[in-house]
Design an enzyme around this catalytic site. Structure first.
Site, mmCIF file in Angstrom:
data_model
loop_
_atom_site.group_PDB
_atom_site.id
_atom_site.type_symbol
_atom_site.label_atom_id
_atom_site.label_comp_id
_atom_site.label_asym_id
_atom_site.label_seq_id
_atom_site.Cartn_x
_atom_site.Cartn_y
_atom_site.Cartn_z
ATOM 1 N N GLU A 7 -13.252 -0.144 11.635
ATOM 2 C CA GLU A 7 -12.190 0.871 11.641
ATOM 3 C C GLU A 7 -12.012 1.476 10.263
ATOM 4 O OE1 GLU A 7 -9.573 -2.644 13.441
ATOM 5 O OE2 GLU A 7 -8.519 -0.718 13.478
ATOM 6 N N CYS A 38 -14.103 -10.650 8.629
ATOM 7 C CA CYS A 38 -13.905 -11.175 7.280
ATOM 8 C C CYS A 38 -13.791 -12.688 7.394
ATOM 9 C CB CYS A 38 -12.617 -10.599 6.688
ATOM 10 S SG CYS A 38 -12.262 -11.136 5.001
ATOM 11 N N CYS A 46 -7.060 -15.032 5.422
ATOM 12 C CA CYS A 46 -5.656 -14.824 5.039
ATOM 13 C C CYS A 46 -4.775 -14.837 6.290
ATOM 14 C CB CYS A 46 -5.482 -13.498 4.290
ATOM 15 S SG CYS A 46 -6.421 -13.424 2.753
ATOM 16 N N GLY A 49 -12.941 -6.698 5.716
ATOM 17 C CA GLY A 49 -13.940 -7.276 4.835
ATOM 18 C C GLY A 49 -13.434 -7.528 3.432
ATOM 19 N N SER A 81 -5.394 -8.861 -4.636
ATOM 20 C CA SER A 81 -4.351 -9.266 -3.694
ATOM 21 C C SER A 81 -3.767 -10.588 -4.161
ATOM 22 C CB SER A 81 -4.956 -9.432 -2.301
ATOM 23 O OG SER A 81 -5.530 -8.213 -1.905
ATOM 24 N N LEU A 82 -2.528 -10.548 -4.621
ATOM 25 C CA LEU A 82 -1.902 -11.747 -5.181
ATOM 26 C C LEU A 82 -1.020 -12.423 -4.130
ATOM 27 C CD1 LEU A 82 -1.972 -13.205 -7.884
ATOM 28 C CD2 LEU A 82 -0.014 -11.856 -8.612
ATOM 29 N N HIS A 83 0.008 -11.751 -3.706
ATOM 30 C CA HIS A 83 0.864 -12.171 -2.582
ATOM 31 C C HIS A 83 1.602 -13.487 -2.782
ATOM 32 C CE1 HIS A 83 -1.096 -8.863 -0.682
ATOM 33 N NE2 HIS A 83 -2.134 -9.505 -0.210
ATOM 34 N N CYS A 117 -1.917 -1.585 10.550
ATOM 35 C CA CYS A 117 -2.157 -2.985 10.879
ATOM 36 C C CYS A 117 -2.931 -3.686 9.779
ATOM 37 C CB CYS A 117 -2.897 -3.125 12.199
ATOM 38 S SG CYS A 117 -4.512 -2.366 12.201
HETATM 39 N N1 SAH Z 1 -10.327 -8.276 1.302
HETATM 40 C C1 SAH Z 1 -9.692 -7.394 0.370
HETATM 41 C C2 SAH Z 1 -9.395 -6.007 0.915
HETATM 42 C C3 SAH Z 1 -8.869 -5.873 2.308
HETATM 43 S S1 SAH Z 1 -7.216 -5.773 2.717
HETATM 44 C C4 SAH Z 1 -8.444 -8.035 -0.178
HETATM 45 O O1 SAH Z 1 -8.084 -9.102 0.256
HETATM 46 O O2 SAH Z 1 -7.855 -7.482 -1.097
HETATM 47 C C5 SAH Z 1 -6.317 -4.730 1.677
HETATM 48 C C6 SAH Z 1 -4.939 -5.332 1.384
HETATM 49 O O3 SAH Z 1 -4.129 -5.483 2.561
HETATM 50 C C7 SAH Z 1 -4.979 -6.703 0.742
HETATM 51 O O4 SAH Z 1 -4.058 -6.733 -0.319
HETATM 52 C C8 SAH Z 1 -4.528 -7.590 1.874
HETATM 53 O O5 SAH Z 1 -4.041 -8.807 1.401
HETATM 54 C C9 SAH Z 1 -3.472 -6.734 2.520
HETATM 55 N N2 SAH Z 1 -3.078 -7.071 3.889
HETATM 56 C C10 SAH Z 1 -3.828 -7.606 4.873
HETATM 57 N N3 SAH Z 1 -3.104 -7.750 5.982
HETATM 58 C C11 SAH Z 1 -1.860 -7.281 5.714
HETATM 59 C C12 SAH Z 1 -0.668 -7.148 6.480
HETATM 60 N N4 SAH Z 1 -0.606 -7.538 7.730
HETATM 61 N N5 SAH Z 1 0.404 -6.593 5.876
HETATM 62 C C13 SAH Z 1 0.360 -6.175 4.594
HETATM 63 N N6 SAH Z 1 -0.739 -6.276 3.832
HETATM 64 C C14 SAH Z 1 -1.845 -6.839 4.379
#
Ligand code: SAH
Length: 346
Positions: free
Chosen positions: A88, A108, A112, A160, A215-217, A334
């Site tokens: 997508e 992927c 996560c 990915g 992506s830290l989170h 999404c």
């Molecule tokens: N694999 C890479 C890029 C893909 S996702 C990564 O992890 O960075 C791009 C961003 O979207 C990343 O920061 C990921 O953590 C975040 N993400 C994934 N699912 C999400 C969701 N449901 N809500 C908000 N952010 C999300």
């Protein structure tokens, strides 16, 4: 599946054309046609060359299967690959141009907990030409050409983990920025990684001046492990070191993604801890309220709490933005496909 001609850069394509006894201007014609998003069969080259290429190479490696248009103008695409796999992508319009979000793998394997694209693991890596192909066919479908592009900015934020497909992604980046092709400046490209430390350091030496996003989170390793399995492999401190190395090598600041998850990472304490962690670093923080994924239990925070979190960061002197979601009515929001752009230019 046959091979993918769009994997080749102009020099490689030239040698291939010359090796088949054709004149070198044919290589230019072929390259231009491919970069315009055309199928091999549509490009005006000799029947002999066309025939021999089609024996070995996919005529159409990536095609748009479906397009959904959101009320806010965001478009979501389903792309069909030659082996039947589907990925997508999203196209968002802004004042300064159109940003396309592209995928680098089918699925992927990073796992996560909040992300939809990892639900069934990784199926396969995309080749450089398949990653590029997503942009070429959208540019064409939108009426763009190589001179008047309809895709001006790119984010590697679809499904990915780009650094889990390192070689193909780097090759793609060289193709997409090459003169004579679609020629998108690296400065208009953002690459997001969940923090694969060795590849972050390796990438710092590639001399591709894009916007590196991590992506830290979470603010502690323990909390990060709860939502991101990769935290079992690399500590936040190691990620920050890799970011410093990136800055030393490139002079480019970096960006952190921080998705706000209710009850998980967005109390005042978290905002203060995040500020302490990042204080003085040449970085920017992109906050986004979690997009709830129906297969996942995690919940998003309220808008009010998101602004409160942002306020604390700002008060602590951290450069930060709260991103708005676009295209949520078409599922463009999404997880990996949610719409946002990472520079502060919005
Ligand atoms: N694999 C890479 C890029 C893909 S996702 C990564 O992890 O960075 C791009 C961003 O979207 C990343 O920061 C990921 O953590 C975040 N993400 C994934 N699912 C999400 C969701 N449901 N809500 C908000 N952010 C999300």
């Amino acid at each position: 599946m046959k091979k993918i001609l769009q994997d080749l850069n102009f020099e490689e394509l030239s040698s291939l054309v010359l090796a088949r006894g054709e004149k070198s201007f044919r290589a230019r014609q072929l390259f231009e046609g491919l970069m315009q998003g055309k199928a091999i069969s549509e490009i005006p080259i000799s029947a002999a060359l066309k025939g021999s290429l089609l024996e070995e190479y996919e005529d159409v490696p990536v095609k748009i299967l479906e397009t959904y248009v959101s009320k806010d103008g965001t478009k979501k695409f389903l792309f069909l690959l030659a082996d039947g796999n589907i990925v997508e992508g999203v196209l968002m319009s802004y004042k300064y141009g159109n940003t396309q979000c592209i995928s680098t793998q089918v699925g992927c394997r990073m796992g996560c907990k909040f992300c939809a694209s990892t639900l069934n693991g990784r199926i396969r890596d995309l080749t450089a030409g398949e990653i590029l192909g997503q942009i070429l066919c959208v540019n064409r479908a939108e009426g763009g050409t190589l001179k008047e592009r309809k895709v001006t900015n790119v984010v590697l934020m679809g499904s990915g983990e780009p650094f889990d497909n390192y070689d193909n992604v780097v090759k793609f980046l060289r193709l997409v920025t090459a003169e004579g092709g679609i020629h998108i400046s690296a400065r208009n490209i953002s690459l997001s990684t969940c923090g694969l430390v060795p590849e972050m350091k390796r990438f710092a030496l590639e001399n591709i001046p894009l916007n590196l996003t991590v992506s830290l989170h979470a603010v502690t390793d323990e909390e990060r492990k709860r939502t991101m399995p990769i935290a079992n492999r690399y500590k936040i401190a190691e990620i920050l070191d890799a970011c410093s190395f990136y800055f030393e090598q490139t002079g480019r600041r970096y960006i952190f993604e921080y998705s706000l998850i209710a009850g998980e990472n967005c109390d005042d304490q978290h905002a203060l801890a995040l500020s302490a962690l990042l204080k003085g670093r040449p970085c920017h923080v992109n906050l986004i309220r979690l997009n709830e994924v129906k297969e996942r239990e995690l919940k998003t925070t309220t808008e009010k709490d998101a602004y409160r979190f942002l306020g604390i960061l700002e008060k602590q002197g951290i450069s930060a933005t709260l991103r708005r979601s676009m295209g949520s009515d078409i599922g463009g929001a999404c997880g990996q496909l949610r719409a946002r752009y990472l520079s502060e230019g919005e």
